[in-house]
Design an enzyme around this catalytic site. Structure first.
Site, mmCIF file in Angstrom:
data_model
loop_
_atom_site.group_PDB
_atom_site.id
_atom_site.type_symbol
_atom_site.label_atom_id
_atom_site.label_comp_id
_atom_site.label_asym_id
_atom_site.label_seq_id
_atom_site.Cartn_x
_atom_site.Cartn_y
_atom_site.Cartn_z
ATOM 1 N N SER A 130 18.026 74.547 23.646
ATOM 2 C CA SER A 130 18.661 75.852 23.799
ATOM 3 C C SER A 130 20.153 75.739 23.567
ATOM 4 C CB SER A 130 18.420 76.389 25.212
ATOM 5 O OG SER A 130 19.256 75.725 26.152
ATOM 6 N N ASP A 131 20.773 76.859 23.198
ATOM 7 C CA ASP A 131 22.217 76.916 23.340
ATOM 8 C C ASP A 131 22.507 76.882 24.834
ATOM 9 O OD1 ASP A 131 24.911 77.104 22.758
ATOM 10 O OD2 ASP A 131 24.656 78.719 21.305
ATOM 11 N N TRP A 132 23.716 76.487 25.188
ATOM 12 C CA TRP A 132 24.038 76.203 26.586
ATOM 13 C C TRP A 132 23.971 77.491 27.421
ATOM 14 C CZ3 TRP A 132 23.371 72.335 23.908
ATOM 15 C CH2 TRP A 132 23.656 71.024 24.309
ATOM 16 N N GLY A 162 21.249 79.429 27.379
ATOM 17 C CA GLY A 162 20.559 80.424 26.572
ATOM 18 C C GLY A 162 19.085 80.596 26.850
#
Length: 742
Positions: free
Chosen positions: A259-261, A263
């Site tokens: 995931s994006d941080w 997200g």
């Protein structure tokens, strides 16, 4: 006849698809992975599916499986952080090379140097103990104001995809996994954590997914990062269509998705849709996931598959012993040399009325005006940055080069405009400040006494930043007013635009005898720029995106789909994470604006072509100190498409490089298409007065369109027109009525 045509198209679709996928290295350890998974407890499996520290996820210590270490930054390895915060670890061994940012790399139009860039990034990542680079960043530049335009490559999918393929191969051939980002349609920073992108399937595949598809299918990318936003109603981190139907089924991706941080938004939907690792915390894929498995909401078979995909990468990338990591210096000569070569080829000469290259037989006094001549761009704003050991500023580059070769040339510097960035309380200032009368007066006095004025305008890393988009493309701090005043004082004015993306150059272009785009160009950017300005090398960069005359001409603005107005917005998801800690909860349900990509396929130059809208500088544009002649176009059918051959002649008395571009038009298509589209390109180096026969392959795989009904690439039989030249509007060679029938 109709049935015959449909059958032909269907057969063509099989060929056009990715049947000849780049061989993957990830599937060579399946038996070992079977044994490892059988030996793991459920708790150990779940522990691998979320962050351990801010930039690592857990391995299996008792089985000798190392943690996965992530390197933040697609243009340089971020400094080491404290395990559970965004605070620096204050090491003395974690400096790195600041490579030219994404738009600068794209301006090279060079797959050779994109490969070298990825390989150099990998070498530094390994010295720092990293397994996976969080990059390249390959989202399409839909709006010029996008806060991460400087990180991304291009408005065009073929240019972006070709460079992403080369970067990926360079990094992974050297032993470090890439993590392509941000998948998918993260084309704005404002409201990126809540916005829901609505888009047609065809536009999504042909424009926005194409670079990701190319990097996965042609370069065997091992990692993917899910974006913050929603696509067609589903968060990217739990979007089954994107993560399973497209990525894993259509493209055959065997690797891992992180995931994006901050997200991730769910437990069951995320893990069953294809998410492997929640970063950086464990809100959804820690204890909540363990409980979901025990409650029968998620099968352990799904967990095993997610673990398998991680282990494929972990066993392919050799771990670096923690005792060895960060013990040797980074930012070494070989990597700095790669950064320099990329920077040299990225600089774009937009306009030249004869002031460049600088005639140092006549020019003895140079006035350098503008704070961007001395501002360092490795750090600033929000998001990725590089603690670099070296960054040569433009002023330093000029001083060193002139001092060593033309010591009788005097350089005088004046800042010209106020600093735009943060004040003494670390608060961001407004970029649109009026010109400072005192600084302007000093600059004009300096300019009056010079034989040549070099004005450094543009933005910096505070203006162009992750987490927010620019509100306009106007030059900040009264730079237009200053430029006009400088030209009035001394007409020998060269303007250098330092930025990551387009700016409004209406004024500076009119008043300047020469105009240069030099980007955020890395540790060696100042040296490269000095070499171009003085004629040591000829400029050869080409614009990877259109520079519009005004913001209202940009398709997303013209159609009213951007900007959105989300009232009571709680701020950016990542900024909140940085400010509040690893497990900060961002706004996840409220204030979710919709954005309709109503322009469809007409992104960037495609829109300006279709609507006959004049631009400041077109896609692919870039002048040289040399002159080139294109002639003798020949198109030869091949098994996989066509060979586009022509003669390129350097008609000048200096060596230079040219980027030859191949566009395709289908005026008689039964499918809606842009006026023309870039389909291939090649950078060619030519000595003075030399000619070369150039052949550029044109692939059937790049000539198809996405069929929404059949959910596959299709190649429409018929005739195409092939155009060749040095920019999207300078295409002297044309061959019409080329039969496109396999």
């Amino acid at each position: 006849m109709k049935k015959t045509i449909l059958l032909s198209i269907t057969l063509l679709a099989v060929v056009v698809g990715w049947a000849q996928k780049y061989p993957t290295k990830l599937m060579g350890n399946e038996q070992q992975i079977d044994d490892i998974i059988r030996s793991m407890t459920l708790e150990e499996k779940v522990d691998m599916l979320h962050g351990k520290n801010m930039f690592s996820s857990a391995g299996i210590p008792r089985l000798g499986i190392a943690d996965v270490e992530y390197a933040d930054g697609p243009f340089g390895i971020r400094e080491e952080m404290e395990p559970h915060s965004w605070n620096s670890a204050h090491l003395t061994t974690d400096s790195a090379t600041f490579f030219p940012t994404g738009s600068a790399l794209a301006a090279t139009w060079s797959t050779e140097w994109a490969y070298a860039y990825g390989r150099a990034m990998s070498r530094e990542a390994r010295l720092r103990g990293k397994d996976m680079i969080l990059g390249p960043a390959i989202n399409i530049q839909r709006i010029p104001t996008g806060g991460r335009t400087y990180e991304y490559l291009s408005e065009d999918p073929i240019l972006s995809g070709s460079l992403a393929v080369a970067y990926t191969r360079g990094a992974q051939d050297d032993g470090t996994a890439v993590c392509l980002k941000h998948y998918a349609l993260n084309n704005q920073e404002d409201y990126r954590g809540t916005v829901d992108v609505r888009i047609s399937d065809r536009a999504m595949h042909e424009i926005y997914l194409r670079p990701f598809e190319m990097a996965v299918c042609e370069a065997d990318a091992w990692g993917m990062m899910a974006a913050y936003n929603k696509v067609n109603g589903r968060w990217c981190s739990e979007n089954h269509h994107l993560l399973t139907d497209v990525l894993r089924t259509q493209w055959g991706f065997p690797g891992m998705v992180i995931s994006d941080w901050g997200g991730v938004h769910s437990t069951v939907d995320a893990v069953t849709s294809g998410m492997n690792v929640e970063m950086p915390g464990n809100r959804y894929m820690g204890q909540a996931l363990l409980d979901s498995v025990k409650a029968g909401k998620v099968s352990e078979a799904v967990i095993d598959q997610r673990v398998r995909e991680i282990l494929r990468v972990r066993l392919t990338v050799k771990p670096v012993d923690k005792a060895v990591a960060n013990t040797k210096p980074v930012g070494n000569a070989e990597e700095m040399a790669a950064a320099l070569e990329v920077a040299r080829r990225s600089i774009v000469l937009l306009k030249n009325d004869g002031l460049l290259p600088i005639n140092l037989n006549k020019v003895k006094r140079i006035a350098v005006i503008g704070e961007n001549a001395v501002t360092k761009m490795a750090l600033g704003g929000v998001g990725a940055g590089v603690k670099t050991r070296c960054e040569v500023t433009p002023l330093e580059g000029l001083q060193h080069l002139l001092g060593s070769k033309w010591p009788d040339c005097q350089i005088t510097y004046a800042p010209g405009y106020k600093s735009f960035g943060r004040d003494g309380r670390n608060r961001r200032q407004r970029p649109q400040q009026p010109a400072d009368a005192v600084l302007m007066a000093e600059a004009l006095k300096t300019a009056q006494q010079a034989d040549l004025v070099i004005f450094f305008a543009g933005n910096n890393r505070e203006v162009e930043t992750e987490g927010s988009d620019r509100k306009n493309i106007t030059l900040p701090s009264g730079q237009d007013e200053l430029a006009a005043a400088l030209a009035n004082t001394n007409p020998k004015l060269v303007t250098v635009i330092v930025s990551g993306g387009p700016v409004d150059v209406t004024t500076v272009s009119e008043v300047s005898g020469a105009l240069v785009a030099s980007w955020f160009n890395g540790s060696m950017g100042g040296q490269a720029l000095a070499e171009v300005l003085t004629g040591e090398i000829s400029p050869s960069g080409k614009l990877p995106m259109t520079w519009p005359k005004k913001l209202e001409d940009v398709p997303a603005y013209a159609l009213g789909s951007y900007p959105q107005n989300a009232e009571n917005s709680q701020g950016d998801i990542f900024v909140g994470l940085v400010n509040q800690g690893q497990n900060a909860r961002a706004a996840r349900t409220a204030n979710q604006p919709l954005t309709n990509y109503a322009e469809g396929l007409l992104v960037g130059y495609r829109w300006y072509d279709a609507k006959n809208v004049a631009v400041a500088y077109p896609f692919g544009h870039g002048l040289s100190y040399a002159t080139f002649k294109y002639d003798n176009l020949r198109v030869t059918p091949t098994l996989n498409g066509f060979d586009v051959s022509f003669t390129l002649t350097n008609t000048s008395d200096r060596a230079a490089e040219e980027v030859a571009q191949v566009y395709v038009s289908r005026p008689n298509s039964t499918v809606e298409r842009p006026v023309k589209e870039l389909k291939a390109f090649r950078r060619v180096a030519l000595k003075a007065r030399k000619r070369q026969n150039v052949t550029i392959p044109l692939r059937y795989a790049d000539l198809g369109h996405w069929d929404e009904t059949r959910q596959t690439w299709m190649l429409e039989p018929g005739e195409i027109t092939i155009l060749v030249g040095g920019s999207s509007v300078e295409l002297p060679l044309c061959q019409a009525n080329v039969a496109c029938n396999m």
